[in-house]
Design an enzyme around this catalytic site. Structure first.
Site, PDB file in Angstrom:
ATOM      1  N   TRP A   1      -8.002 -10.489  -4.356  1.00  0.00           N
ATOM      2  CA  TRP A   1      -7.113  -9.536  -3.658  1.00  0.00           C
ATOM      3  C   TRP A   1      -7.918  -8.371  -3.089  1.00  0.00           C
ATOM      4  CZ3 TRP A   1      -1.911  -7.960  -2.809  1.00  0.00           C
ATOM      5  CH2 TRP A   1      -1.739  -6.587  -2.607  1.00  0.00           C
TER       6      TRP A   1
ATOM      7  N   ASN B   1      -7.307  -4.397  -1.110  1.00  0.00           N
ATOM      8  CA  ASN B   1      -6.482  -3.416  -0.405  1.00  0.00           C
ATOM      9  C   ASN B   1      -7.376  -2.403   0.302  1.00  0.00           C
ATOM     10  OD1 ASN B   1      -6.093  -2.996  -3.498  1.00  0.00           O
ATOM     11  ND2 ASN B   1      -5.591  -0.965  -2.791  1.00  0.00           N
ATOM     12  N   ASP B   2      -7.198  -1.135   0.124  1.00  0.00           N
ATOM     13  CA  ASP B   2      -7.743  -0.091   1.008  1.00  0.00           C
ATOM     14  C   ASP B   2      -9.221  -0.241   1.406  1.00  0.00           C
ATOM     15  OD1 ASP B   2      -5.471   0.657  -0.311  1.00  0.00           O
ATOM     16  OD2 ASP B   2      -6.293   2.479  -1.163  1.00  0.00           O
TER      17      ASP B   2
ATOM     18  N   TRP C   1      -2.669  -7.516  -6.846  1.00  0.00           N
ATOM     19  CA  TRP C   1      -3.300  -6.217  -7.081  1.00  0.00           C
ATOM     20  C   TRP C   1      -3.646  -6.055  -8.560  1.00  0.00           C
ATOM     21  CZ3 TRP C   1      -2.340  -1.962 -10.140  1.00  0.00           C
ATOM     22  CH2 TRP C   1      -3.088  -0.821  -9.844  1.00  0.00           C
TER      23      TRP C   1
ATOM     24  N   SER D   1      -9.669   4.209  -4.859  1.00  0.00           N
ATOM     25  CA  SER D   1     -10.206   4.448  -3.510  1.00  0.00           C
ATOM     26  C   SER D   1     -11.004   5.734  -3.396  1.00  0.00           C
ATOM     27  CB  SER D   1      -9.049   4.488  -2.510  1.00  0.00           C
ATOM     28  OG  SER D   1      -8.612   3.175  -2.318  1.00  0.00           O
TER      29      SER D   1
ATOM     30  N   ARG E   1      -5.483  11.444  -6.445  1.00  0.00           N
ATOM     31  CA  ARG E   1      -6.490  10.415  -6.116  1.00  0.00           C
ATOM     32  C   ARG E   1      -6.873  10.345  -4.637  1.00  0.00           C
ATOM     33  NH1 ARG E   1      -1.872   7.453  -7.642  1.00  0.00           N
ATOM     34  NH2 ARG E   1      -0.769   6.487  -5.903  1.00  0.00           N
TER      35      ARG E   1
HETATM   36  C1  FRU Z   1      -3.359   2.865  -1.782  1.00  0.00           C
HETATM   37  C2  FRU Z   1      -3.766   2.968  -3.239  1.00  0.00           C
HETATM   38  C3  FRU Z   1      -4.607   4.210  -3.498  1.00  0.00           C
HETATM   39  C4  FRU Z   1      -5.379   3.844  -4.731  1.00  0.00           C
HETATM   40  C5  FRU Z   1      -5.644   2.375  -4.517  1.00  0.00           C
HETATM   41  C6  FRU Z   1      -5.637   1.545  -5.757  1.00  0.00           C
HETATM   42  O1  FRU Z   1      -3.091   1.559  -1.390  1.00  0.00           O
HETATM   43  O2  FRU Z   1      -2.630   2.942  -4.072  1.00  0.00           O
HETATM   44  O3  FRU Z   1      -3.846   5.390  -3.629  1.00  0.00           O
HETATM   45  O4  FRU Z   1      -6.554   4.573  -4.887  1.00  0.00           O
HETATM   46  O5  FRU Z   1      -4.624   1.906  -3.633  1.00  0.00           O
HETATM   47  O6  FRU Z   1      -5.919   0.225  -5.463  1.00  0.00           O
END
Ligand code: FRU
Length: 507
Positions: free
Chosen positions: A46, A48-49, A73, A109, A172
């Site tokens: 997976w 993400n950011d 996730w 992130s 964060r």
């Molecule tokens: C945004 C988020 C951030 C966090 C990260 C965790 O998609 O929720 O705020 O740092 O993804 O994966």
């Protein structure tokens, strides 16, 4: 005062080896029916950011939130790819794995900067669940620091910005830049009153950080957190952007589970941000979140977004991978708006361009353009002033069962539409982008990959990015004109295939 040489370093070699093995095991059974060939994605698992985007020692580096053990996730690490030109990418070893207490439930992130002595420094959030298992009682989050000589191997230096208040449940996603002789950090905070704010800290030495002020508070009290904030200058303005949690849909706007956008204004160090525009979404598609910008070596402002699959079902998860970035985009100012277009180098991937224009279609006429396009870079103009069809556009990912995603101009809505109601797999529904019709024509650039479609309207004044998971068999592209009083006029239409972004030894 802390000092870099006296800080403890935390070893992560064992955790990194486990993570590499996790990705490799998933990769053995990855299915490629929708796996992108011209967008960044993890080899498996997976993502993400986008994290830590930067240009360092002659290469572009893109890190990303990665779960190396599953296609959902969780277990946040930083995956890594790099490139000399942002056209062809190389897979790099996983950069960061949870390895000390403050980050035991995730290396969240963050961003990267180059220090005055030429090191790559990353700031990121160390994450822990308060109850040790999930978010029910909130998070314990702190900003951490790591340093690297090569952008590949990192020494972790621990926490540099602890959370100052026990009642804060989200704290964060630091974004750092240098201004004059100070370093500045912004990150997202959910205040004890549950308001979404962006806080600013400053530092002279990159290690000791001082709180300056909340630089932005979201006006909507329902917005409880601003994730992945970013703040950058563009011409004589400053842009603040964020990914808002708790925004409600309004008409065509903010229809996704969480929504990423920006406001433009002015700002001087030490002062308040003076907002001059409304909030605009970065992207009007179904799947766009947590973008991060950075400055290229030539001064361009560049952005990668994550194509966020927020809504179930998410069929790529069955294929041992999940999530991809958008193509790299250049950001420029266009009045009260940001224009975002694929970087010009992206066209270097185009192969075998076919020219179909000009075309005139009668009422309810259609024309098959390509029998099987796994990827496509489409450029098309529609003569709005002289066309009378109600909808003019392309059926993309059209399979023999008739399923497809429609990208079209809709004359009733007077907007550009991306409509997935005829999709076999995944979430359906449509999204639209507003349109200025005053010059009587519409320019579309559409980038099609195996499982995604990006639509750039009038040179990137609006963009829509959405997953589109075609059914089995060849994936045709068909031009259509629907209903109305008369013809559809398409003065120009070209389609190229897009080559892979991966260097030979990577897939
Ligand atoms: C945004 C988020 C951030 C966090 C990260 C965790 O998609 O929720 O705020 O740092 O993804 O994966």
């Amino acid at each position: 005062m802390m000092n870099i040489d006296s800080m403890t370093t935390y070893d992560q070699s064992e955790q990194l080896a486990k993570a590499e093995a996790g990705v490799e095991a998933l990769f053995q059974n990855r299915k490629d029916r929708w796996y992108p060939s011209s967008h960044i994605a993890s080899k498996a698992g997976w993502i993400n950011d986008p994290n830590g985007l930067c240009y360092f020692k002659g290469r572009y580096h893109a890190y990303y939130q990665l779960n190396p053990f599953d296609s959902v996730w969780g277990a946040c690490h930083w995956g890594h790819v790099s490139s000399e030109d942002m056209v062809t990418w190389r897979r790099e070893p996983i950069a960061m794995a949870p390895s000390f207490e403050a980050e035991q439930d995730g290396v969240f992130s963050g961003s990267a900067v180059v220090s005055d002595d030429g090191k790559l420094v990353i700031y990121y959030t160390g994450h822990r669940w308060r109850n040790g298992v999930n978010e029910d009682e909130g998070n314990l989050q702190e900003q951490c620091m790591a340093v690297s000589d090569d952008g590949i191997h990192f020494s972790k230096l621990g926490v540099v910005v602890p959370c100052p208040d026990d009642r804060i449940l989200h704290f964060r996603d630091p974004k750092v830049w240098k201004q004059g002789d100070s370093w500045r950090m912004v990150f997202g905070v959910s205040t004890p009153e549950h308001r979404g704010e962006i806080w600013m800290y400053t530092s002279k030495d990159m290690v000791n950080w001082t709180f300056e002020k909340p630089i932005y508070q979201h006006p909507d009290p329902g917005v409880f957190m601003l994730e992945c904030p970013d703040m950058f200058p563009l011409d004589d303005k400053w842009v603040i952007c964020y990914s808002a949690m708790g925004l409600h849909p309004q008409g065509f706007e903010a229809r996704n589970h969480n929504n990423a956008g920006y406001v433009i204004g002015t700002w001087q160090p030490g002062g308040d941000f003076q907002q001059e525009t409304e909030f605009h979404l970065w992207d009007d598609g179904h799947n766009y979140y947590a973008p991060q910008t950075f400055q290229g070596p030539d001064g361009r402002r560049l952005v990668f977004g994550w194509m966020s699959p927020f809504t179930e079902p998410i069929p790529m998860q069955e294929d041992n991978w999940c999530g991809q970035f958008t193509v790299p985009r250049e950001v420029t100012l266009a009045g009260d708006h940001l224009r975002t277009q694929p970087i010009r180098e992206y066209s270097q991937l185009d192969q075998g361009q076919q020219d179909f224009g000009p075309i005139e279609l009668g009422v309810n006429e259609s024309r098959d353009l390509l029998a099987d396009a796994q990827t496509a870079d489409i450029e098309m103009e529609i003569d709005l002033a002289r066309s009378q069809a109600e909808r003019i556009g392309l059926e993309i990912h059209r399979t023999s069962n008739g399923d497809h995603t429609l990208v079209c101009y809709d004359d009733q809505l007077e907007r550009v539409v991306l409509d997935r109601h005829c999709n076999t797999y995944g979430d359906r529904g449509y999204r639209t982008a507003p349109l200025d019709k005053s010059d009587g024509k519409l320019k579309l650039r559409i980038i099609v990959d195996r499982g995604s479609i990006e639509v750039y309207v009038n040179d990137g004044l609006e963009v829509m990015s959405s997953y589109s998971f075609p059914a089995e068999g060849p994936r045709a592209i068909r031009l259509i004109a629907e209903s109305g009083e008369g013809k559809a006029l398409i003065p120009s239409l070209t389609i190229s295939q897009i080559g892979t972004i991966w260097q030979e030894s990577d897939r």
